[in-house]
Design an enzyme around this catalytic site. Sequence first.
Site, PDB file in Angstrom:
ATOM      1  N   GLU A 172      40.742  47.422  53.542  1.00 23.86           N
ATOM      2  CA  GLU A 172      40.647  48.279  52.993  1.00 23.86           C
ATOM      3  C   GLU A 172      40.725  48.021  51.680  1.00 23.86           C
ATOM      4  OE1 GLU A 172      43.237  47.359  55.222  1.00 23.86           O
ATOM      5  OE2 GLU A 172      43.594  49.045  57.313  1.00 23.86           O
TER       6      GLU A 172
ATOM      7  N   ASN B 280      35.276  44.200  61.275  1.00 20.47           N
ATOM      8  CA  ASN B 280      33.387  44.777  60.622  1.00 20.47           C
ATOM      9  C   ASN B 280      32.292  44.469  60.925  1.00 20.47           C
ATOM     10  OD1 ASN B 280      31.720  46.437  58.820  1.00 20.47           O
ATOM     11  ND2 ASN B 280      33.089  45.238  57.090  1.00 20.47           N
TER      12      ASN B 280
ATOM     13  N   GLY C 108      39.552  35.576  50.940  1.00 19.88           N
ATOM     14  CA  GLY C 108      37.797  36.251  50.177  1.00 19.88           C
ATOM     15  C   GLY C 108      37.136  35.211  49.633  1.00 19.88           C
ATOM     16  N   GLU C 109      36.862  34.279  50.236  1.00 24.94           N
ATOM     17  CA  GLU C 109      35.466  33.662  50.911  1.00 24.94           C
ATOM     18  C   GLU C 109      34.460  34.267  51.923  1.00 24.94           C
ATOM     19  OE1 GLU C 109      36.518  29.940  48.114  1.00 24.94           O
ATOM     20  OE2 GLU C 109      37.171  29.485  50.056  1.00 24.94           O
TER      21      GLU C 109
ATOM     22  N   PRO D  13      40.348  32.769  60.407  1.00 23.40           N
ATOM     23  CA  PRO D  13      41.388  33.488  61.706  1.00 23.40           C
ATOM     24  C   PRO D  13      41.547  34.406  60.781  1.00 23.40           C
ATOM     25  CG  PRO D  13      41.906  31.975  60.130  1.00 23.40           C
ATOM     26  CD  PRO D  13      40.178  31.673  59.930  1.00 23.40           C
ATOM     27  N   ARG D  14      41.844  36.063  60.863  1.00 24.91           N
ATOM     28  CA  ARG D  14      42.073  36.965  60.042  1.00 24.91           C
ATOM     29  C   ARG D  14      43.917  36.736  59.836  1.00 24.91           C
ATOM     30  NH1 ARG D  14      43.403  40.504  57.206  1.00 24.91           N
ATOM     31  NH2 ARG D  14      43.111  42.710  58.042  1.00 24.91           N
TER      32      ARG D  14
END
Length: 434
Positions: free
Chosen positions: A68, A337, A312-313, A270-271
Amino acid sequence: MANTMARFALSAYKWAGFALFPLLTPYLAVRSAKGKEDAARRRERFGHPGRERPTGPLVWFHAASVGETTAVIPLIREVRKRDIHVVLTTGTVTSAKVASERLDDSVIHQFVPLDIKPAVGRFLDYWKPDLAVIAESEIWPVTLMELGERHIPQILVNGRLSDRSFARWRRYSGLAGEIFRNFALVIAQSEADASKYSELGALPVTVSGNLKVDNDTLPYEADVLARYKSQLGARKTWAAISTFDKEEAAAGRVHQRLKAANGLLTIIVPRHPERADEIEKELNEQGLKVARRTRKDPITPDTDILLGDTIGEMGLYLRLTEIAFVGRSLYAEGGQNPMEPAAIGCAVLSGGNVQNFRDSYQRLAANGSAKIVRDEDILAKGVHYLMNNDPVRRKMIDAGFDTVQGMRGALTATMKSLEPYISPLAMKARLDAK
């Protein structure tokens, strides 16, 4: 009668927050010990400010987690171009890190206050937002009611409702009506989402498309990418991204099946990177050698897995491959997503549990850029097939890029819908500056 019961339920929820208040400090302390809260900024969760409020108009943006936050960053930049101040709240340490890396210091970040009246009231008393913009599906009853009582317009952007959430809200339609009527506007991702919100009592509702499709700027460090590519040489790769429990082990078993024939490297992202230790242990138990990004481990000829345990990568990891399995879809439910890998240039594979991103997957699948695999065996066969069939893989990649291009425009549509609320604040900001 239904409205009376709904108001009673909301009142009970509010009083429950007061009753639980003494337990919240130790609760947050436990979460801090697990790395799920920023211990130095815990007071922000009770509404205490961590920064000084600037003078002039201010918009409060709220984004729950990384996805988000990434989606609303371009929207925040558009608002800041008009000299309107922004305070962005998020609910996780990882999303806070993404915000700090991708937004400059003119955007104030705070951790979102707990949904209890003292915390929310303290937050609103201090920041005095002129507008609240909430991303996707964050519905916190006390926060929405407090904003409504203060007559602060609140707008839901990039709105979506999973089938499960919609069914739950519909069972309590009176309660849903009391809550959703607080929104001045809902800007939904799709017609299907718009219909759900309308049925639950939101008015008005418009459709913008998915903001995440417009956000294809996934950053990466060029020197790191070049170093990894040099270490990889001619080895083939595939990635399992945004994975949940059991999916990392499945990716390890797929690697075991394919490595002899393909000499491949498997990339696992991994999330929740805080699970990296247990994931590495699980993969080691399969006899796999793991290189971790946080340790800056090099990829050597005997490395089986690159474990992307950073935030962030994703732009780096996806640029190391042309095949991406998108997780939370094989053993977990909801999906993640698929547009980011499609936009960057990956053929997309996914399990069948993609309810939360149904519209995106339908569009990708219709154009031949995404394939649904029903189990681990089909996943392994799909990865092997795409690795060894360049024309098919390239066709999927091109179709994915075309699909994403055709779905762009959500940022423009969202700003157009926000214009009646943003323009007066921009004018006031200009007048204040004179």
